[in-house]
Design a protein around this motif. Structure first.
Motif, short mmCIF file in Angstrom:
data_model
loop_
_atom_site.label_atom_id
_atom_site.label_comp_id
_atom_site.label_asym_id
_atom_site.label_seq_id
_atom_site.Cartn_x
_atom_site.Cartn_y
_atom_site.Cartn_z
N SER A 77 0.81 -1.22 0.00
CA SER A 77 0.00 0.00 0.00
C SER A 77 0.84 1.26 0.00
O SER A 77 0.34 2.35 -0.25
N GLY A 78 2.13 1.14 0.27
CA GLY A 78 3.00 2.31 0.26
C GLY A 78 4.44 1.89 0.04
O GLY A 78 4.77 0.70 0.02
N GLY A 79 5.30 2.89 -0.15
CA GLY A 79 6.72 2.61 -0.31
C GLY A 79 7.16 2.50 -1.75
O GLY A 79 6.35 2.54 -2.69
N PRO A 80 8.46 2.31 -1.95
CA PRO A 80 9.03 2.32 -3.30
C PRO A 80 8.86 1.02 -4.07
O PRO A 80 9.04 1.01 -5.29
N ASP A 81 8.55 -0.08 -3.39
CA ASP A 81 8.46 -1.38 -4.06
C ASP A 81 7.00 -1.77 -4.28
O ASP A 81 6.14 -1.49 -3.45
N LEU A 82 6.77 -2.46 -5.40
CA LEU A 82 5.41 -2.89 -5.71
C LEU A 82 4.94 -3.96 -4.74
O LEU A 82 3.78 -3.99 -4.34
N THR A 83 5.85 -4.87 -4.37
CA THR A 83 5.48 -6.01 -3.55
C THR A 83 6.26 -6.03 -2.24
O THR A 83 7.31 -5.41 -2.12
N THR A 134 6.93 -7.06 -12.49
CA THR A 134 7.79 -5.87 -12.49
C THR A 134 8.91 -6.04 -13.50
O THR A 134 9.36 -7.16 -13.79
N ARG A 135 9.39 -4.92 -14.02
CA ARG A 135 10.56 -4.88 -14.90
C ARG A 135 11.82 -4.78 -14.04
O ARG A 135 11.72 -4.55 -12.82
N PRO A 136 13.00 -4.94 -14.63
CA PRO A 136 14.24 -4.84 -13.83
C PRO A 136 14.35 -3.55 -13.04
O PRO A 136 14.98 -3.53 -11.97
N ASP A 137 13.74 -2.46 -13.53
CA ASP A 137 13.81 -1.19 -12.80
C ASP A 137 12.74 -1.06 -11.73
O ASP A 137 12.61 -0.03 -11.06
N GLY A 138 11.93 -2.12 -11.54
CA GLY A 138 10.90 -2.12 -10.52
C GLY A 138 9.56 -1.57 -10.97
O GLY A 138 8.61 -1.54 -10.18
#
Length: 414
Positions: A202-208, A251-255
């Motif tokens: 729900s937050g932060g720089p990462d999707l998962t 996700t792609r290599p860049d996230g």
């Protein structure tokens, strides 16, 4: 598997069993949980140096009971409680004997522990935190890191949950009859929330947050062992496996986020898909259809399509029609609108979405705006779609989702 990894896995497996034994015998959930955590820490240190004991479960229970007695002895005002507790504890257990050596004897206790952690009187954040701590065996620091909050904040959340249990005198029992089904539903919902937070943070720089989705799957497998005949438990496990099978392609290599329609399906986990399909098929054949089974069936249709053009949208729409009848909620309607658009055209999907605009739960939700933008794009209404993508991006709390929505808007503006 190395000795250290084997010991770590064993401790995670035994943690709820040990805590369940203590809570059943002595009550005082908060003190029992502290004693169990101390026993787990002692085992992690001792077993690494000395090896895993012949009866690891009995070893943990013995150490946990000793720690619990130490806690009580340190409180002079509780001397009477100490005497009662010591009298109730078999001497052989205090000496490290093989008490409670058979894990099967605590099957119901383990389930009761899970019910206690997911008690309806607790808030959803408290249920999640306490389940991950007491049943999942995660440390407070690990849970805090997964939810991107300070460790002190998570410690307070867990402490408040334990205080609520003590203050309310919540019963450590596995309910029976209709209440049991209701409580199982609460447990499933908590596990579902944990998985969803892991699958799309729900937050932060990462999707998962893979630690959370992995833990949700592990705990649901454990619950299935406790309730092997419950089709909704099997349905939830199938849903998790079929959804998590796509993790590597999301996700792609860049996230950056890759939507389902654009994912490289060769990167999907076929073993998890096969297991999920088998699970949901077996659950549905029991004839007691529930919402998790239907969601798993929808996920299975997506996962079994060789490519996006082979997706059986009429079947998905039929499943959503049934899901909306038995478990109506705005998110189901939102997803059903996409299926309607794929079967009957984007105008029909947009018409259904419009019914959600007056729903306070969804009116300002970024997923409603993002879905409407997608359907507007399908209808070649590019300017309106771009505006909705930008509005959705402003409301999204996940950084990868926000970036994805912004990029979609920019492509339409070009």
């Amino acid at each position: 598997m190395s000795q250290d990894h084997r010991a770590e896995d064993l401790l995670r497996e035994l943690a709820p069993q040990v805590l369940a034994v203590l809570v059943r015998r002595y009550g005082q959930f908060d003190q029992c949980e502290d004693a169990t955590q101390e026993a787990l820490l002692a085992a992690a240190l001792r077993w690494r140096a000395e090896g895993i004991p012949e009866n690891p479960r009995g070893w943990l229970i013995t150490v946990a009971v000793r720690r619990l007695l130490d806690q009580i002895r340190s409180e002079l005002s509780r001397r009477r409680r100490e005497q009662q507790l010591a009298a109730a504890t078999p001497q052989a257990e205090l000496l490290g004997g093989p008490a409670d050596a058979d894990p099967g004897t605590d099957r119901d206790d383990s389930l009761a522990l899970l019910f206690l952690c997911c008690h309806p009187a607790l808030s959803a954040p408290s249920q999640i935190a306490l389940t991950l701590r007491a049943v999942g065996g995660l440390s407070t620091a690990q849970i805090a890191a997964a939810f991107l909050v300070p460790e002190a904040t998570m410690a307070q959340r867990i402490s408040r949950a334990k205080q609520s249990i003590r203050a309310a005198g919540m019963s450590f029992e596995a309910p029976t009859g209709p209440k049991r089904a209701e409580r199982v539903g609460v447990v499933l919902h908590v596990l579902y929330l944990i998985f969803n937070e892991g699958y799309t943070a729900s937050g932060g720089p990462d999707l998962t947050a893979p630690a959370l989705s992995d833990e949700a799957i592990r705990l649901t497998r454990w619950l299935r062992r406790l309730l092997p005949d419950d089709p909704e438990v099997a349905g939830l496990l199938a849903l998790m496996l079929l959804t998590d099978a796509r993790r590597a392609a999301r996700t792609r290599p860049d996230g950056s986020l890759v939507p389902l329609a654009e994912q490289d399906r060769s990167r999907w986990d076929r073993e998890r898909i096969a297991e999920g399909v088998e699970l949901v098929g077996g659950a549905l054949r029991q004839g007691r259809v529930g919402p998790y089974q239907l969601q798993a069936a929808i996920a299975a249709v997506h996962d079994e399509a060789e490519d996006v053009t082979a997706t059986d949208w009429p079947q998905i729409l039929g499943l959503y029609d049934l899901l909306e009848r038995i478990a109506p909620n705005p998110m189901v309607t939102l997803n059903r609108a996409v299926a309607v658009a794929m079967v009957r055209g984007p105008a029909a999907g947009l018409e259904l979405l419009a019914t959600l605009e007056s729903d306070n739960r969804m009116a300002r939700h970024h997923r409603l705006l993002a879905t409407r933008a997608h359907l507007l794009e399908l209808a070649d209404r590019r300017a309106e779609a771009a505006a909705d993508y930008r509005a959705a991006a402003r409301r999204a709390t996940s950084l990868p989702e926000r970036r994805h929505l912004t990029v979609r808007a920019a492509r339409l503006d070009a």
